[in-house]
Design an enzyme around this catalytic site. Structure first.
Site, PDB file in Angstrom:
ATOM      1  N   TYR A  90       0.818  -1.090  -0.045  1.00 44.53           N
ATOM      2  CA  TYR A  90      -0.092   0.003  -0.110  1.00 44.53           C
ATOM      3  C   TYR A  90       0.824   1.318   0.130  1.00 44.53           C
ATOM      4  CZ  TYR A  90      -3.082   3.697   1.905  1.00 44.53           C
ATOM      5  OH  TYR A  90      -3.585   4.807   2.037  1.00 44.53           O
ATOM      6  N   ASP A  93       0.290  -8.017   6.554  1.00 48.17           N
ATOM      7  CA  ASP A  93      -0.732  -6.795   6.660  1.00 48.17           C
ATOM      8  C   ASP A  93      -1.967  -7.808   5.962  1.00 48.17           C
ATOM      9  OD1 ASP A  93      -2.825  -5.215   5.889  1.00 48.17           O
ATOM     10  OD2 ASP A  93      -1.441  -3.696   5.494  1.00 48.17           O
ATOM     11  N   LYS A 117     -11.197  -1.070   6.677  1.00 46.07           N
ATOM     12  CA  LYS A 117     -11.843  -1.758   5.552  1.00 46.07           C
ATOM     13  C   LYS A 117     -12.756  -2.815   6.133  1.00 46.07           C
ATOM     14  CE  LYS A 117      -8.788   0.683   3.218  1.00 46.07           C
ATOM     15  NZ  LYS A 117      -8.076   1.627   4.115  1.00 46.07           N
TER      16      LYS A 117
HETATM   17  C1  LIG Z   1      -3.394  -2.824   2.738  1.00 43.27           C
HETATM   18  C2  LIG Z   1      -3.510  -1.713   3.523  1.00 43.27           C
HETATM   19  N1  LIG Z   1      -2.810  -1.713   4.753  1.00 43.27           N
HETATM   20  C3  LIG Z   1      -2.759  -0.467   5.682  1.00 43.27           C
HETATM   21  C4  LIG Z   1      -3.780   0.588   4.965  1.00 43.27           C
HETATM   22  C5  LIG Z   1      -3.688   1.849   5.889  1.00 43.27           C
HETATM   23  O1  LIG Z   1      -4.884   1.705   6.763  1.00 43.27           O
HETATM   24  P1  LIG Z   1      -5.778   3.279   7.160  1.00 43.27           P
HETATM   25  O2  LIG Z   1      -6.194   3.967   5.820  1.00 43.27           O
HETATM   26  O3  LIG Z   1      -6.660   2.647   8.016  1.00 43.27           O
HETATM   27  O4  LIG Z   1      -4.453   3.914   7.989  1.00 43.27           O
HETATM   28  C6  LIG Z   1      -4.548   0.448   4.057  1.00 43.27           C
HETATM   29  C7  LIG Z   1      -5.425   1.666   3.433  1.00 43.27           C
HETATM   30  O5  LIG Z   1      -5.725   1.805   2.335  1.00 43.27           O
HETATM   31  C8  LIG Z   1      -4.253  -0.600   3.126  1.00 43.27           C
HETATM   32  O6  LIG Z   1      -4.903  -0.653   1.921  1.00 43.27           O
END
Ligand SMILES: Cc1ncc(COP(=O)(O)O)c(C=O)c1O
Length: 399
Positions: A112, A185, A210
């Site tokens: 990401y 993740d 999400k």
């Molecule tokens: C795979 C992944 N990890 C981490 C994040 C970061 O999360 P947040 O937007 O809740 O900070 C995202 C955000 O889109 C993501 O898609």
């Protein structure tokens, strides 16, 4: 005691009712910032960790604890720690795993965008060396681990936005052989499809914004891990302060209750949409682990136990650049162009101008994130309605 002034009454009336002898079926939202005990010795015991309780929300609070217990249970973990966002969770896990000035991290190249930027810019500027690798190429990962002797190997179970699937058991072996921790993740898989800790990962984290929350109305993050690592994360959290609020914890807890039901529908819909897109002449390539021609299709089937392949896919519009992708996204009526994923709603996103804007055009091109790539988070609506919407938008693009 004499009747108090209205100024005093307004502040204290109705508060601190005796603890009830009943148990609410659903966890209440506890916004209190302070907690009272029978005497100061009790409070001292809570501060010292000798008795259970709460003293201040940055140290923990009841609604957040309920969410953490639920996440730990779903992930098969001894502990889980909640954060104010997914990025807070990524940051927390990296710090917890020992990332410091002078240490190294081996990470998937197609992370990401914000995680990539956090490693490269924030940690990079603090003296952390980061080697980005193709996480699906185990020989390359092993070589990078041997060269860099990292404290952490970091990957996403299904990468964003190209949907590459990481071989977590094999990565755990490579990482552990050289004493590194493996952080996964697992946002795209959720514990419905996959529990990273059960196959060797040391930390499983999520942007709970999400699928775990699931309704597009809460920002949160969680890290699941061993009790020892969880204790360390909490101690850091007291100082870093990326704590989740009680309202957000409650919404996430509420979302969790329907996670398996939603995931069944997300997976079935995404499979149907991916198969349909694969047959469209206006679509050059579809990235979805549930398609037999996906490079890690068999690995995904093994890791996810055959129950599905998730709700996320991406596809290249044939011969399209930004202008054509924007026209396509604007033509969609049901599928919303909103910058998130994992909601009950179907959502599209243009990675080149949003999630991967920060990584720069050259890196995007190297990663295979072309100008015609569209990411689709398939919602829980009727699959036929989603496909009909995509069909009419592709038709408009042909005009
Ligand atoms: C795979 C992944 N990890 C981490 C994040 C970061 O999360 P947040 O937007 O809740 O900070 C995202 C955000 O889109 C993501 O898609």
């Amino acid at each position: 005691m004499s009747r108090k002034s209205i100024y005093t009454q307004a502040v204290h009336a109705g508060e601190r009712r005796p603890r009830p002898d009943y148990t609410p079926v659903s966890t209440p939202i506890y916004p209190s910032v302070g907690y009272l005990y029978e005497d100061m010795t009790d409070l001292d015991g809570v501060f010292g960790g000798e008795r259970a309780g709460y003293v201040y929300p940055r140290y923990g609070s009841p609604t957040v604890s309920a969410l953490e217990e639920a996440i730990a249970t779903l992930e098969g973990a001894e502990d889980a720690v909640a954060y104010a966002s997914g990025m807070g969770a990524v940051h927390g896990a990296l710090m917890g795993a020992g990332v410091r000035a002078g240490t190294a991290v081996v990470a998937a190249a197609d992370l990401y965008g914000a995680t990539y930027a956090l490693l490269e810019r924030t940690f990079g500027s603090l003296g952390v060396k980061v080697r980005f690798v193709d996480i699906t190429n185990l020989a390359q990962v092993s070589q990078a681990v041997a060269d860099k002797q990292p404290v952490v190997v970091l990957c996403e179970i299904v990468s964003n936005p190209l949907m590459k699937v990481a071989d977590v058991p094999a990565l755990a072996e490579v990482a552990h052989k050289s004493g590194a921790a493996l952080i996964v993740d697992s946002t795209f898989a959720t514990p419905y499809l996959f529990r990273p800790l059960e196959v060797g990962a040391d930390y499983a984290l999520h942007s709970a914004t999400k699928y775990l929350g699931g309704h597009g109305d809460v920002m949160a993050g969680v890290v699941a891990c061993s009790a020892e690592r969880g204790h360390d994360l909490r101690e850091r959290q007291k100082l870093l302060g990326a704590n989740l609020g009680p309202q957000e914890a409650w919404l996430t807890l509420r979302g969790l209750k329907t996670l398996p039901l939603r995931m069944v529908q997300h997976c079935a819909n995404a499979q149907a949409v991916a198969e349909w897109l694969s047959d469209q002449p206006g679509v050059a390539r579809v990235n979805y682990p549930g398609l037999p021609d996906h490079p890690q299709h068999e690995l995904a089937a093994r890791l996810f136990g055959g129950v599905g392949f998730g709700g996320m896919l991406s596809f290249d519009l044939a011969g399209a650049g930004q202008a054509e992708v924007f026209r396509f996204m604007e033509a969609l009526e049901l599928v919303l162009p909103a910058t998130t994923l994992g909601d009950v709603y179907s959502l599209t996103l243009y990675p080149a101008h949003s999630s991967h804007r920060q990584v720069g055009a050259e890196v995007r091109a190297d990663l295979g994130i072309g100008d015609g790539l569209v990411r689709l988070s398939v919602g829980i609506e009727d699959a036929g309605d989603i496909i009909a919407d995509l069909e009419q938008a592709l038709e408009i693009l042909r005009e």
